[in-house]
Design a protein around this motif. Structure first.
Motif, PDB file in Angstrom:
ATOM      1  N   ASN A  91       0.887  -1.351   0.175  1.00  0.00           N
ATOM      2  CA  ASN A  91      -0.127  -0.108   0.144  1.00  0.00           C
ATOM      3  C   ASN A  91       0.962   1.170   0.158  1.00  0.00           C
ATOM      4  O   ASN A  91       1.321   1.499   0.890  1.00  0.00           O
ATOM      5  N   PRO A  92       1.153   1.799  -1.158  1.00  0.00           N
ATOM      6  CA  PRO A  92       2.028   2.970  -1.112  1.00  0.00           C
ATOM      7  C   PRO A  92       1.621   4.239  -0.426  1.00  0.00           C
ATOM      8  O   PRO A  92       0.429   4.548  -0.232  1.00  0.00           O
ATOM      9  N   MET A  93       2.478   4.818   0.089  1.00  0.00           N
ATOM     10  CA  MET A  93       2.284   6.236   1.007  1.00  0.00           C
ATOM     11  C   MET A  93       1.850   7.130   0.066  1.00  0.00           C
ATOM     12  O   MET A  93       1.022   8.053   0.422  1.00  0.00           O
ATOM     13  N   ASP A  94       2.334   7.253  -1.334  1.00  0.00           N
ATOM     14  CA  ASP A  94       1.773   8.372  -2.122  1.00  0.00           C
ATOM     15  C   ASP A  94       1.090   7.713  -3.319  1.00  0.00           C
ATOM     16  O   ASP A  94       1.416   6.317  -3.807  1.00  0.00           O
ATOM     17  N   ILE A  95       0.341   8.465  -4.165  1.00  0.00           N
ATOM     18  CA  ILE A  95      -0.012   8.198  -5.497  1.00  0.00           C
ATOM     19  C   ILE A  95       1.062   8.558  -6.616  1.00  0.00           C
ATOM     20  O   ILE A  95       1.408   9.712  -6.390  1.00  0.00           O
ATOM     21  N   ASN A  96       1.646   7.517  -7.306  1.00  0.00           N
ATOM     22  CA  ASN A  96       2.797   7.673  -8.240  1.00  0.00           C
ATOM     23  C   ASN A  96       2.225   8.365  -9.417  1.00  0.00           C
ATOM     24  O   ASN A  96       1.255   7.448 -10.129  1.00  0.00           O
ATOM     25  N   ILE A  97       2.405   9.386  -9.963  1.00  0.00           N
ATOM     26  CA  ILE A  97       1.698  10.091 -11.316  1.00  0.00           C
ATOM     27  C   ILE A  97       3.169  10.377 -12.215  1.00  0.00           C
ATOM     28  O   ILE A  97       4.296  11.155 -11.623  1.00  0.00           O
ATOM     29  N   THR A  98       3.029  10.119 -13.401  1.00  0.00           N
ATOM     30  CA  THR A  98       4.220  10.215 -14.319  1.00  0.00           C
ATOM     31  C   THR A  98       3.542  11.515 -15.373  1.00  0.00           C
ATOM     32  O   THR A  98       2.629  11.123 -15.837  1.00  0.00           O
ATOM     33  N   ILE A  99       4.359  12.459 -15.575  1.00  0.00           N
ATOM     34  CA  ILE A  99       3.992  13.457 -16.384  1.00  0.00           C
ATOM     35  C   ILE A  99       5.146  13.834 -17.307  1.00  0.00           C
ATOM     36  O   ILE A  99       6.444  13.258 -17.057  1.00  0.00           O
ATOM     37  N   ALA A 100       4.743  14.621 -18.329  1.00  0.00           N
ATOM     38  CA  ALA A 100       6.056  14.868 -19.378  1.00  0.00           C
ATOM     39  C   ALA A 100       7.033  15.765 -18.806  1.00  0.00           C
ATOM     40  O   ALA A 100       6.546  16.764 -17.918  1.00  0.00           O
ATOM     41  N   SER A 101       7.940  15.580 -19.154  1.00  0.00           N
ATOM     42  CA  SER A 101       9.363  16.520 -18.263  1.00  0.00           C
ATOM     43  C   SER A 101       9.055  17.954 -18.893  1.00  0.00           C
ATOM     44  O   SER A 101       9.466  18.709 -17.990  1.00  0.00           O
ATOM     45  N   ARG A 102       8.562  18.179 -20.042  1.00  0.00           N
ATOM     46  CA  ARG A 102       8.470  19.738 -20.467  1.00  0.00           C
ATOM     47  C   ARG A 102       7.125  20.444 -19.896  1.00  0.00           C
ATOM     48  O   ARG A 102       6.948  21.405 -20.162  1.00  0.00           O
ATOM     49  N   MET A 103       6.231  19.426 -19.367  1.00  0.00           N
ATOM     50  CA  MET A 103       5.059  20.161 -18.609  1.00  0.00           C
ATOM     51  C   MET A 103       5.323  20.986 -17.330  1.00  0.00           C
ATOM     52  O   MET A 103       6.259  20.633 -16.556  1.00  0.00           O
ATOM     53  N   ILE A 104       4.729  21.969 -17.414  1.00  0.00           N
ATOM     54  CA  ILE A 104       4.925  22.710 -16.036  1.00  0.00           C
ATOM     55  C   ILE A 104       4.299  21.766 -14.717  1.00  0.00           C
ATOM     56  O   ILE A 104       3.168  21.386 -14.810  1.00  0.00           O
ATOM     57  N   LYS A 105       5.152  21.874 -13.603  1.00  0.00           N
ATOM     58  CA  LYS A 105       4.538  20.979 -12.752  1.00  0.00           C
ATOM     59  C   LYS A 105       3.315  21.522 -11.943  1.00  0.00           C
ATOM     60  O   LYS A 105       3.346  22.864 -11.564  1.00  0.00           O
ATOM     61  N   PRO A 106       2.257  20.729 -11.987  1.00  0.00           N
ATOM     62  CA  PRO A 106       0.994  21.388 -11.391  1.00  0.00           C
ATOM     63  C   PRO A 106       1.311  21.380  -9.776  1.00  0.00           C
ATOM     64  O   PRO A 106       1.835  20.819  -9.267  1.00  0.00           O
ATOM     65  N   LYS A 107       0.393  22.379  -9.026  1.00  0.00           N
ATOM     66  CA  LYS A 107       0.171  22.550  -7.686  1.00  0.00           C
ATOM     67  C   LYS A 107      -0.614  21.108  -7.402  1.00  0.00           C
ATOM     68  O   LYS A 107      -1.708  21.084  -7.845  1.00  0.00           O
ATOM     69  N   LEU A 108       0.200  20.767  -6.484  1.00  0.00           N
ATOM     70  CA  LEU A 108      -0.514  19.330  -5.857  1.00  0.00           C
ATOM     71  C   LEU A 108      -1.468  19.610  -4.809  1.00  0.00           C
ATOM     72  O   LEU A 108      -1.157  20.497  -4.035  1.00  0.00           O
ATOM     73  N   PRO A 109      -2.463  18.889  -4.696  1.00  0.00           N
ATOM     74  CA  PRO A 109      -3.543  18.815  -3.392  1.00  0.00           C
ATOM     75  C   PRO A 109      -2.755  18.376  -2.079  1.00  0.00           C
ATOM     76  O   PRO A 109      -1.670  17.571  -1.991  1.00  0.00           O
ATOM     77  N   ASN A 110      -3.261  18.842  -1.066  1.00  0.00           N
ATOM     78  CA  ASN A 110      -2.747  18.288   0.064  1.00  0.00           C
ATOM     79  C   ASN A 110      -3.154  16.852   0.527  1.00  0.00           C
ATOM     80  O   ASN A 110      -2.480  16.164   1.141  1.00  0.00           O
ATOM     81  N   TYR A 111      -4.509  16.331   0.013  1.00  0.00           N
ATOM     82  CA  TYR A 111      -4.622  15.119  -0.063  1.00  0.00           C
ATOM     83  C   TYR A 111      -5.438  14.915  -1.353  1.00  0.00           C
ATOM     84  O   TYR A 111      -6.163  15.585  -1.610  1.00  0.00           O
ATOM     85  N   PRO A 112      -5.167  13.675  -1.708  1.00  0.00           N
ATOM     86  CA  PRO A 112      -4.354  12.621  -1.281  1.00  0.00           C
ATOM     87  C   PRO A 112      -2.950  12.890  -1.670  1.00  0.00           C
ATOM     88  O   PRO A 112      -2.550  14.062  -2.556  1.00  0.00           O
ATOM     89  N   PRO A 113      -1.878  12.506  -0.843  1.00  0.00           N
ATOM     90  CA  PRO A 113      -0.366  12.818  -1.276  1.00  0.00           C
ATOM     91  C   PRO A 113       0.033  12.160  -2.728  1.00  0.00           C
ATOM     92  O   PRO A 113      -0.382  10.998  -3.035  1.00  0.00           O
TER      93      PRO A 113
END
Length: 126
Positions: A91-113
């Motif tokens: 049961n991973p602690m975070d949800i793993n998401i892969t995005i394109a390296s050229r994409m602007i890093k999105p602002k992540l929610p507080n939950y879920p990690p």
């Protein structure tokens, strides 16, 4: 806020899905004051800045659906993908998401990690 107004806003959530961007709400003449009133009354839950969920459907969402609606161009990967496909009991602690390296890093929610991974656009093209 009248019951009729609440029903109209509920119809917007029914039309666009459980999680709706603030921009879509503004397009449909729902101002930030309306959103705040709905949050105070318990009708709407704030997922993160600019993303809202109708409270009655919030319990039906799982963490993967929340992250996928916030980062629609991301791909669920690593241990999170293994969990979805029932290939692990970890049961991973975070949800793993892969995005394109050229994409602007999105602002992540507080939950879920969320843990972001980056790859080239070629690896994400299907």
């Amino acid at each position: 806020m009248t019951d009729e107004r609440i029903k109209k806003i509920k119809n917007i959530f029914d039309e666009y899905g459980l999680i709706v961007k603030a921009a879509i709400l503004r397009e449909n003449k729902v101002c930030s004051r309306d959103i705040m009133k709905l949050m105070d009354k318990g009708y709407v839950v704030k997922i993160k800045t600019g993303y809202y969920c109708w409270n009655s459907g919030f319990d039906d969402l799982n963490d993967f659906e929340i992250v996928q609606s916030i980062i629609p161009s991301g791909v669920i990967s690593m241990f999170s993908a293994a969990v979805i496909h029932e290939m692990t009991t970890v049961n991973p602690m975070d949800i793993n998401i892969t995005i394109a390296s050229r994409m602007i890093k999105p602002k992540l929610p507080n939950y879920p990690p969320v843990e972001l991974f980056f790859t080239s656009n070629d690896n994400l093209d299907f």
